[in-house]
Design a protein around this motif. Structure first.
Motif, PDB file in Angstrom:
ATOM      1  N   LEU A   1       0.831  -1.203   0.000  1.00  0.00           N
ATOM      2  CA  LEU A   1       0.000   0.000   0.000  1.00  0.00           C
ATOM      3  C   LEU A   1       0.865   1.254   0.000  1.00  0.00           C
ATOM      4  O   LEU A   1       0.532   2.253  -0.646  1.00  0.00           O
ATOM      5  CB  LEU A   1      -0.927   0.011   1.222  1.00  0.00           C
ATOM      6  N   THR A   2       1.963   1.234   0.753  1.00  0.00           N
ATOM      7  CA  THR A   2       2.856   2.402   0.762  1.00  0.00           C
ATOM      8  C   THR A   2       3.534   2.543  -0.595  1.00  0.00           C
ATOM      9  O   THR A   2       3.697   3.659  -1.101  1.00  0.00           O
ATOM     10  CB  THR A   2       3.914   2.263   1.858  1.00  0.00           C
ATOM     11  N   THR A   3       3.914   1.429  -1.194  1.00  0.00           N
ATOM     12  CA  THR A   3       4.545   1.462  -2.510  1.00  0.00           C
ATOM     13  C   THR A   3       3.582   2.014  -3.555  1.00  0.00           C
ATOM     14  O   THR A   3       3.968   2.810  -4.416  1.00  0.00           O
ATOM     15  CB  THR A   3       4.991   0.047  -2.919  1.00  0.00           C
ATOM     16  N   ALA A   4       2.317   1.605  -3.471  1.00  0.00           N
ATOM     17  CA  ALA A   4       1.312   2.069  -4.432  1.00  0.00           C
ATOM     18  C   ALA A   4       1.186   3.589  -4.408  1.00  0.00           C
ATOM     19  O   ALA A   4       1.120   4.247  -5.459  1.00  0.00           O
ATOM     20  CB  ALA A   4      -0.041   1.418  -4.124  1.00  0.00           C
ATOM     21  N   THR A   5       1.168   4.144  -3.209  1.00  0.00           N
ATOM     22  CA  THR A   5       1.066   5.601  -3.078  1.00  0.00           C
ATOM     23  C   THR A   5       2.284   6.285  -3.680  1.00  0.00           C
ATOM     24  O   THR A   5       2.161   7.255  -4.435  1.00  0.00           O
ATOM     25  CB  THR A   5       0.930   5.986  -1.592  1.00  0.00           C
ATOM     26  N   LEU A   6       3.465   5.775  -3.364  1.00  0.00           N
ATOM     27  CA  LEU A   6       4.703   6.388  -3.849  1.00  0.00           C
ATOM     28  C   LEU A   6       4.826   6.286  -5.372  1.00  0.00           C
ATOM     29  O   LEU A   6       5.314   7.209  -6.025  1.00  0.00           O
ATOM     30  CB  LEU A   6       5.908   5.737  -3.174  1.00  0.00           C
ATOM     31  N   LEU A   7       4.378   5.169  -5.944  1.00  0.00           N
ATOM     32  CA  LEU A   7       4.505   4.965  -7.384  1.00  0.00           C
ATOM     33  C   LEU A   7       3.710   5.988  -8.193  1.00  0.00           C
ATOM     34  O   LEU A   7       4.103   6.363  -9.300  1.00  0.00           O
ATOM     35  CB  LEU A   7       4.046   3.551  -7.754  1.00  0.00           C
ATOM     36  N   MET A   8       2.587   6.438  -7.651  1.00  0.00           N
ATOM     37  CA  MET A   8       1.718   7.339  -8.397  1.00  0.00           C
ATOM     38  C   MET A   8       2.063   8.813  -8.198  1.00  0.00           C
ATOM     39  O   MET A   8       1.557   9.673  -8.920  1.00  0.00           O
ATOM     40  CB  MET A   8       0.259   7.096  -7.994  1.00  0.00           C
ATOM     41  N   ARG A   9       2.925   9.113  -7.246  1.00  0.00           N
ATOM     42  CA  ARG A   9       3.210  10.517  -6.961  1.00  0.00           C
ATOM     43  C   ARG A   9       3.844  11.279  -8.122  1.00  0.00           C
ATOM     44  O   ARG A   9       3.499  12.446  -8.339  1.00  0.00           O
ATOM     45  CB  ARG A   9       4.080  10.624  -5.711  1.00  0.00           C
ATOM     46  N   PRO A  10       4.764  10.686  -8.891  1.00  0.00           N
ATOM     47  CA  PRO A  10       5.298  11.443 -10.026  1.00  0.00           C
ATOM     48  C   PRO A  10       4.233  11.857 -11.032  1.00  0.00           C
ATOM     49  O   PRO A  10       4.347  12.914 -11.662  1.00  0.00           O
ATOM     50  CB  PRO A  10       6.309  10.465 -10.661  1.00  0.00           C
TER      51      PRO A  10
ATOM     52  N   TRP B   1      15.329   7.029   0.181  1.00  0.00           N
ATOM     53  CA  TRP B   1      15.792   5.787   0.809  1.00  0.00           C
ATOM     54  C   TRP B   1      16.220   6.058   2.249  1.00  0.00           C
ATOM     55  O   TRP B   1      15.994   5.244   3.144  1.00  0.00           O
ATOM     56  CB  TRP B   1      16.951   5.185   0.015  1.00  0.00           C
ATOM     57  N   MET B   2      16.854   7.206   2.474  1.00  0.00           N
ATOM     58  CA  MET B   2      17.325   7.549   3.815  1.00  0.00           C
ATOM     59  C   MET B   2      16.151   7.742   4.779  1.00  0.00           C
ATOM     60  O   MET B   2      16.164   7.210   5.897  1.00  0.00           O
ATOM     61  CB  MET B   2      18.170   8.822   3.759  1.00  0.00           C
ATOM     62  N   SER B   3      15.152   8.488   4.365  1.00  0.00           N
ATOM     63  CA  SER B   3      14.033   8.750   5.271  1.00  0.00           C
ATOM     64  C   SER B   3      13.155   7.520   5.458  1.00  0.00           C
ATOM     65  O   SER B   3      12.853   7.120   6.590  1.00  0.00           O
ATOM     66  CB  SER B   3      13.193   9.930   4.766  1.00  0.00           C
ATOM     67  N   HIS B   4      12.753   6.881   4.352  1.00  0.00           N
ATOM     68  CA  HIS B   4      11.890   5.705   4.477  1.00  0.00           C
ATOM     69  C   HIS B   4      12.628   4.548   5.145  1.00  0.00           C
ATOM     70  O   HIS B   4      12.035   3.757   5.887  1.00  0.00           O
ATOM     71  CB  HIS B   4      11.364   5.283   3.107  1.00  0.00           C
ATOM     72  N   GLY B   5      13.929   4.449   4.904  1.00  0.00           N
ATOM     73  CA  GLY B   5      14.702   3.377   5.522  1.00  0.00           C
ATOM     74  C   GLY B   5      14.833   3.502   7.022  1.00  0.00           C
ATOM     75  O   GLY B   5      15.025   2.507   7.727  1.00  0.00           O
ATOM     76  N   THR B   6      14.717   4.721   7.530  1.00  0.00           N
ATOM     77  CA  THR B   6      14.825   4.931   8.979  1.00  0.00           C
ATOM     78  C   THR B   6      13.468   5.102   9.660  1.00  0.00           C
ATOM     79  O   THR B   6      13.414   5.210  10.887  1.00  0.00           O
ATOM     80  CB  THR B   6      15.682   6.181   9.285  1.00  0.00           C
TER      81      THR B   6
ATOM     82  N   LEU C   1      10.157   0.639  -2.944  1.00  0.00           N
ATOM     83  CA  LEU C   1      10.200  -0.754  -2.493  1.00  0.00           C
ATOM     84  C   LEU C   1      10.931  -0.916  -1.164  1.00  0.00           C
ATOM     85  O   LEU C   1      11.183  -2.046  -0.732  1.00  0.00           O
ATOM     86  CB  LEU C   1      10.850  -1.636  -3.568  1.00  0.00           C
ATOM     87  N   ASN C   2      11.262   0.182  -0.541  1.00  0.00           N
ATOM     88  CA  ASN C   2      12.039   0.122   0.694  1.00  0.00           C
ATOM     89  C   ASN C   2      11.377  -0.730   1.769  1.00  0.00           C
ATOM     90  O   ASN C   2      12.008  -1.631   2.344  1.00  0.00           O
ATOM     91  CB  ASN C   2      12.265   1.539   1.230  1.00  0.00           C
ATOM     92  N   LEU C   3      10.103  -0.469   2.066  1.00  0.00           N
ATOM     93  CA  LEU C   3       9.424  -1.201   3.142  1.00  0.00           C
ATOM     94  C   LEU C   3       9.291  -2.691   2.840  1.00  0.00           C
ATOM     95  O   LEU C   3       9.632  -3.526   3.695  1.00  0.00           O
ATOM     96  CB  LEU C   3       8.059  -0.571   3.438  1.00  0.00           C
TER      97      LEU C   3
ATOM     98  N   HIS D   1      11.258  -8.141   3.918  1.00  0.00           N
ATOM     99  CA  HIS D   1      11.822  -9.386   3.394  1.00  0.00           C
ATOM    100  C   HIS D   1      13.146  -9.719   4.080  1.00  0.00           C
ATOM    101  O   HIS D   1      13.380 -10.880   4.472  1.00  0.00           O
ATOM    102  CB  HIS D   1      12.023  -9.264   1.881  1.00  0.00           C
ATOM    103  N   LEU D   2      14.002  -8.724   4.239  1.00  0.00           N
ATOM    104  CA  LEU D   2      15.279  -8.933   4.918  1.00  0.00           C
ATOM    105  C   LEU D   2      15.066  -9.302   6.380  1.00  0.00           C
ATOM    106  O   LEU D   2      15.777 -10.152   6.934  1.00  0.00           O
ATOM    107  CB  LEU D   2      16.146  -7.677   4.821  1.00  0.00           C
ATOM    108  N   ALA D   3      14.072  -8.674   7.008  1.00  0.00           N
ATOM    109  CA  ALA D   3      13.789  -8.974   8.415  1.00  0.00           C
ATOM    110  C   ALA D   3      13.312 -10.409   8.589  1.00  0.00           C
ATOM    111  O   ALA D   3      13.632 -11.061   9.601  1.00  0.00           O
ATOM    112  CB  ALA D   3      12.739  -8.002   8.951  1.00  0.00           C
TER     113      ALA D   3
END
Length: 425
Positions: free
Chosen positions: A59-68, A240-245, A370-372, A377-379
């Motif tokens: 759901l977070t990815t979907a929102t980010l993908l459409m922002r551009p 990546w820095m903000s979403h990653g943290t 795709l950060n989240l 997946h890594l977790a």
């Protein structure tokens, strides 16, 4: 600080400048509020609709993908007709869609609504920041840039407090949080109706008429295109820095498996509130300092200073150390981000300032979208501490390096420079 700039710093903003800034701040806060509602409740949504957390995290990815797409549509419209009307239409659109998320009968409908919401929010940041920065006095741009960007932390803080009240205190479902999201949007809409048009945009349009220059001519200039690509790379690293943290951190704090901290939900939310206060302090502090030390050096300083904080942030096991690590991390991450509204708008040609900063920022968001899911997946295979550290450390280095090899245009006067004027070191 020069002798001539000191008095101007003490001059209060005009009502129009203040309203423009407040509307941008509220709009950006609304963006973060709605985005982090999903971050805080995606586990609950997964349970409601019988989906896995990794699936619902999309759901977070979907929102980010459409922002551009939203940044492109509303940005070009704003460069053609002015900032005010597109911003008002945009607020009405995304506030309506965000409210409807509360009534989604299944995951598919919710996903579609999040796609639409992404279009609306894609137009918000670029146009709001452009209008606000165009109206703010040049010598105060760094400080107000820091304040504006921390609308993101304010929105996250609002989401955490709202979740605490709605879920823990009142015992209501996640749907109420989406219903609540319409309130700040309506306040932002009311203020935006009281904001005048951008004088810098009007001056730029007059200049373009005199020189017979079109928006297309400006966009496809070699220097402008090269700078566009550079800013997309920079904003990819920043996102990546903000979403990653931020995105997976609330889940890490509450998780009892996969190396999670295993804290009570109320404790985890309290920590989220504290580290968002750190984010606000960081943005205010370093945004203002960028006026003295420059945009690039301030950003690089924050990113590199965050590196030794990573072990405390990701591998601590006690609540006290997690508070310290997350507070310092967001102080520095959002300290770097506090420079961005001024930096991106200053690097944008007058003729396409509605389009340029918003699209570069939102394309960076797409490449970080795709950060989240990646962290989840890594977790699942290596634990949350590893997932946090392995995604944060490289990107902090990249943010510093990409920023330092670039240029800046601190102090540029909007509406007066030639359309193809280069940024300066």
């Amino acid at each position: 600080m020069s002798a001539t700039s000191a008095p101007s710093r003490r001059t209060p903003l005009t009502p129009d400048q203040r309203n423009s800034f407040l509307a941008a701040l509220l709009g950006w806060s609304m963006d973060a509020f709605d985005y982090f509602i999903v971050v805080l409740v995606y586990a609950d949504i997964a349970e409601t609709f019988g989906k896995s957390k990794e699936t619902v995290a999309f759901l977070t990815t979907a929102t980010l993908l459409m922002r551009p797409i939203g940044a492109f549509i509303f940005g070009l419209w704003a460069d053609k007709v002015g900032r005010r009307v597109p911003l008002i239409v945009d607020v009405i659109f995304y506030s309506t869609v965000g409210f409807l998320c509360a009534f989604a009968p299944n995951f598919t409908v919710l996903l579609v609504l999040r796609f639409l919401y992404g279009i609306g929010m894609g137009g918000e940041w670029g146009l709001g920041a452009a209008l606000a920065m165009e109206k703010i006095p040049t010598e105060r741009r760094g400080f107000f840039s820091g304040v504006l960007q921390q609308g993101y932390a304010v929105g996250y803080l609002m989401a955490a407090v709202s979740f605490l009240v709605i879920s823990d205190v009142l015992g209501l479902s996640w749907r109420w949080l989406f219903a609540l999201s319409i309130l700040p949007a309506l306040i932002s809409l009311f203020i935006r109706t009281r904001v005048g048009e951008s004088e810098a945009w009007e001056a730029s349009r007059e200049q373009m008429k005199v020189t017979s220059t079109s928006v297309k001519d400006v966009i496809f200039t070699g220097a402008v295109l090269r700078r566009f690509i550079y800013l997309v790379i920079l904003m990819t690293a920043f996102n990546w820095m903000s979403h990653g943290t931020q995105d997976v951190y609330p889940t890490f704090l509450k998780a009892t498996d996969q190396g999670g901290a295993g804290l009570a939900e109320s404790t985890a939310l309290t920590i989220a509130i504290i580290y968002n206060i750190g984010a606000i302090i960081g943005g205010l502090t370093f945004g203002g300092l960028s006026e003295k030390f420059g945009r690039r050096y301030t950003i690089a300083f924050c990113a590199l200073l965050a590196l030794p904080v990573v072990p405390i942030f990701a591998y601590s096991t006690s609540a006290g150390m997690l508070v310290l690590g997350s507070f310092l991390m967001q102080l520095l991450v959002q300290g770097a981000w506090g420079v961005i509204p001024a930096h991106l708008t200053e690097m944008s040609p007058d003729a396409i300032r509605g389009f340029y900063p918003g699209v570069t920022y939102q394309l960076g968001n797409v490449f970080a979208a795709l950060n989240l899911p990646i962290q989840e997946h890594l977790a699942a295979s290596h634990g949350y501490p590893f997932a946090l550290a392995v995604t944060i450390v490289p990107v902090l280095v990249i943010v510093a390096a990409v920023t330092l090899v670039g240029k800046e245009a601190k102090g540029v006067v909007f509406g007066r420079q030639p359309e193809h004027a280069p940024a300066t070191r």
